[in-house]
Design a protein around this motif. Structure first.
Motif, PDB file in Angstrom:
ATOM      1  N   ASP A 131       3.917  62.600  36.435  1.00  0.00           N
ATOM      2  CA  ASP A 131       2.957  61.774  35.700  1.00  0.00           C
ATOM      3  C   ASP A 131       1.656  61.770  36.493  1.00  0.00           C
ATOM      4  N   ARG A 132       0.621  62.426  35.933  1.00  0.00           N
ATOM      5  CA  ARG A 132      -0.626  62.557  36.679  1.00  0.00           C
ATOM      6  C   ARG A 132      -1.794  61.858  35.966  1.00  0.00           C
ATOM      7  N   ALA A 133      -1.498  60.725  35.326  1.00  0.00           N
ATOM      8  CA  ALA A 133      -2.557  59.871  34.769  1.00  0.00           C
ATOM      9  C   ALA A 133      -2.968  58.897  35.862  1.00  0.00           C
ATOM     10  N   LEU A 134      -3.900  59.328  36.726  1.00  0.00           N
ATOM     11  CA  LEU A 134      -4.157  58.612  37.968  1.00  0.00           C
ATOM     12  C   LEU A 134      -5.634  58.374  38.268  1.00  0.00           C
ATOM     13  N   LYS A 170      -6.156  57.111  34.129  1.00  0.00           N
ATOM     14  CA  LYS A 170      -5.061  56.164  33.956  1.00  0.00           C
ATOM     15  C   LYS A 170      -5.056  55.629  32.521  1.00  0.00           C
ATOM     16  N   ALA A 171      -3.982  54.968  32.152  1.00  0.00           N
ATOM     17  CA  ALA A 171      -3.873  54.449  30.791  1.00  0.00           C
ATOM     18  C   ALA A 171      -5.010  53.487  30.457  1.00  0.00           C
ATOM     19  N   PHE A 172      -5.534  52.767  31.462  1.00  0.00           N
ATOM     20  CA  PHE A 172      -6.633  51.844  31.213  1.00  0.00           C
ATOM     21  C   PHE A 172      -7.982  52.460  31.604  1.00  0.00           C
ATOM     22  N   HIS A 173      -7.991  53.741  31.967  1.00  0.00           N
ATOM     23  CA  HIS A 173      -9.220  54.514  32.186  1.00  0.00           C
ATOM     24  C   HIS A 173      -9.050  55.863  31.482  1.00  0.00           C
ATOM     25  N   LYS A 174      -8.813  55.829  30.187  1.00  0.00           N
ATOM     26  CA  LYS A 174      -8.461  57.048  29.458  1.00  0.00           C
ATOM     27  C   LYS A 174      -9.540  58.121  29.591  1.00  0.00           C
ATOM     28  N   SER A 175      -9.103  59.348  29.807  1.00  0.00           N
ATOM     29  CA  SER A 175     -10.039  60.466  29.715  1.00  0.00           C
ATOM     30  C   SER A 175     -10.407  60.647  28.245  1.00  0.00           C
ATOM     31  N   PRO A 176     -11.670  60.898  27.960  1.00  0.00           N
ATOM     32  CA  PRO A 176     -12.094  61.025  26.558  1.00  0.00           C
ATOM     33  C   PRO A 176     -11.684  62.357  25.962  1.00  0.00           C
ATOM     34  N   MET A 177     -11.793  62.435  24.649  1.00  0.00           N
ATOM     35  CA  MET A 177     -11.553  63.675  23.909  1.00  0.00           C
ATOM     36  C   MET A 177     -12.865  64.130  23.280  1.00  0.00           C
TER      37      MET A 177
END
Length: 540
Positions: A452-455, A334-341
């Motif tokens: 939207d699959r930022a979940l 999610k936007a407040f649990h961003k996947s890292p790069m």
């Protein structure tokens, strides 16, 4: 966010023209010799600081490279600039084609720079060459851009090696060697040229605000929609007796546009689709530039066989020798649990995994549920332990007065057992890292149908992961579906190591160009584009 204005561009064109004239003069006339340029250059480089053309420089970045060359110049001789200097000026003048800014490299040169001491010219040009080489090969910005969840080390630029290459083959010949060789980077370069031309022509017409546009509607704004999409290259939209009718041709074009822009593919122009259609061409130019920068951050070789996860378009690709051999949907943070790069290597797969609930999730998300219903854990196949010690005994959730437990003081360890309810599903793909993220299955498979699959909480959930595991293990170990089925049916947590660890790159690209040359623009769900854009274009 403005592009280079015409006055600036004329200034750099003027530098190049004046140099061509000067070079012709050098070829046909004998100029008086200056003092030994090598000795003068050495003197400049051994100082703590120098001022050249009214600009303060620190010699340290150039010192080692020139000492190794015995202070032999590359861009001048005792009489002044040589052909390689002209080539460098041309290369720097054309750096905008890579989304860079010529002024960053040429802005320190005054109009009469060719009349200066050759040692000072050598110093200024080599410093410009150093900064250009660093930027085009490794990025004008650092990958982190103040974000702790981006861990991509900045590449080093070996000035000594590249000065030697420039001395042998010339600056123009090594541009292709410095530039990223990734296929997408090359496609973005061509797309940048086209979109800049489109922006110069005024872009596309704006569609007026109003009610949602749907197929079969009659609305004056449909004519604006036709004009907007025609300007993007969609053909056949003006062959109609009534431009205000939302007919099948418009619906097909809108559906295609939505699909390649990460929108709900329903041919309905609601608020999100309208915003994407009205995004100015200049902003799309800047978006392309930002994504070119991200390709510069990555390693030159991603691996002959590798996985690339693009968090911005929610997709995973398995690539072999430059060809995409598998592509599937993913769910990211999610936007407040961003996947890292970052980049790593998948070293093993774990079937029938357990899930140890992180402190943050236990305290913030599970605690309210346990206060209402301690039986929640047992019904969902969780075990709870008295502490995080390895030998801590299991306990009953009903034995705890949960109203006395707080999110900051949650001493218990909660572990979900393998099975149909497990949050990680039936398999996870492991590349141990500081973020404790990985690829894994999920019991909530219906979420893959969403646009939207930022979940997630940061890990990457993979569509049809058993099929994906079979693909990886067959190639790596010759393990087939029957053996994997037997492992799954055992209900036992089972680790299967890869003989050859597989490179995996967790990336974030909001522009992607298809094999057909069609660009797709995706929503900046993590606002990472905005961070890079501030460096390139100022406030956004």
């Amino acid at each position: 966010m403005a592009l280079m204005d015409r006055a600036e561009w004329r200034h750099f064109q003027g530098i190049a023209r004046r140099f061509v004239v000067a070079l012709l003069f050098l070829v046909t006339h004998h100029l008086p010799a200056h003092a030994d340029v090598g000795a003068r250059l050495q003197d400049l480089l051994t100082r703590d600081a120098v001022q050249i053309f009214g600009v303060a420089y620190t010699p340290e970045p150039l010192r080692e490279a020139y000492a190794a060359r015995g202070y032999a110049p590359v861009f001048v001789d005792e009489t002044g600039p040589v052909k390689r200097a002209m080539e460098l000026i041309r290369v720097l003048s054309e750096s905008s084609g890579d989304g860079l800014v010529p002024q960053d490299y040429l802005g320190n040169l005054p109009e009469n720079w060719m009349d200066a001491d050759p040692a000072e010219i050598e110093f200024a040009l080599s410093d410009a060459f150093r900064r250009y080489g660093r930027d085009i090969s490794g990025g004008r910005t650092t990958a982190a851009i103040s974000e702790p969840d981006i861990v991509i080390g900045r590449k080093t630029f070996d000035l000594g090696f590249w000065l030697e290459r420039a001395a042998i083959v010339g600056p123009e010949a090594i541009v292709a060697e410095l530039r990223p060789r990734h296929q997408q980077y090359d496609r973005l370069r061509h797309m940048l040229l086209g979109y800049r031309a489109l922006a110069a022509r005024g872009g596309w017409p704006v569609i007026s605000a109003g009610a949602t546009l749907k197929p079969d509607m009659v609305d004056p704004r449909v004519a604006e929609l036709r004009a907007n999409m025609s300007a993007r290259g969609y053909n056949g939209l003006n062959d109609t007796p009534d431009a205000t009718v939302y007919d099948a041709a418009v619906a097909r074009a809108v559906s295609h546009f939505q699909e390649r822009n990460g929108l709900e593919n329903d041919a309905v122009v609601g608020p999100q689709s309208l915003a994407a259609l009205n995004m100015p061409a200049e902003e799309r130019v800047n978006q392309i530039v930002v994504n070119m920068e991200r390709w510069r951050w990555l390693a030159p070789d991603l691996g002959g066989r590798h996985i690339l996860v693009n968090q911005a378009n929610f997709k995973l690709q398995l690539v072999e020798n430059g060809k995409i051999v598998d592509e599937r949907r993913v769910i990211v943070g999610k936007a407040f649990h961003k996947s890292p790069m970052f980049s790593d290597k998948i070293r093993y797969l774990e079937f029938n995994p357990t899930w140890t609930v992180p402190h943050s999730i236990a305290g913030n998300e599970m605690l309210p549920k346990l206060r209402r219903d301690p039986g929640y854990l047992e019904r969902n196949d969780y075990k709870i332990y008295t502490s995080w010690e390895a030998d801590a005994p299991a306990m009953s959730a009903h034995s705890v007065n949960w109203s006395n437990v707080t999110s900051s003081r949650f001493p218990f360890k909660i572990v979900q057992q393998p099975g149909a309810l497990n949050a990680l599903g039936r398999v996870k793909f492991m590349f141990p890292n500081a973020f404790d993220v990985y690829l894994h299955d999920t019991p909530s498979r219906g979420l893959f149908a969403r646009a939207d699959r930022a979940l997630s909480h940061g890990c990457i959930r993979v569509q049809d992961p058993i099929d994906f595991a079979e693909m990886l293990l067959k190639a790596d170990r010759g393990i087939g579906p029957a053996e994997i089925s037997a492992i799954l049916e055992s209900k036992q947590t089972t680790r299967v190591d890869l003989k050859t660890p597989l490179a995996v790159h967790l990336t974030y690209f909001t522009v992607w160009v298809s094999d057909e040359g069609v660009p797709a623009f995706y929503n900046d769900v993590y606002e990472r584009d905005a961070l890079v854009a501030r460096v390139f274009f100022g406030s956004v």
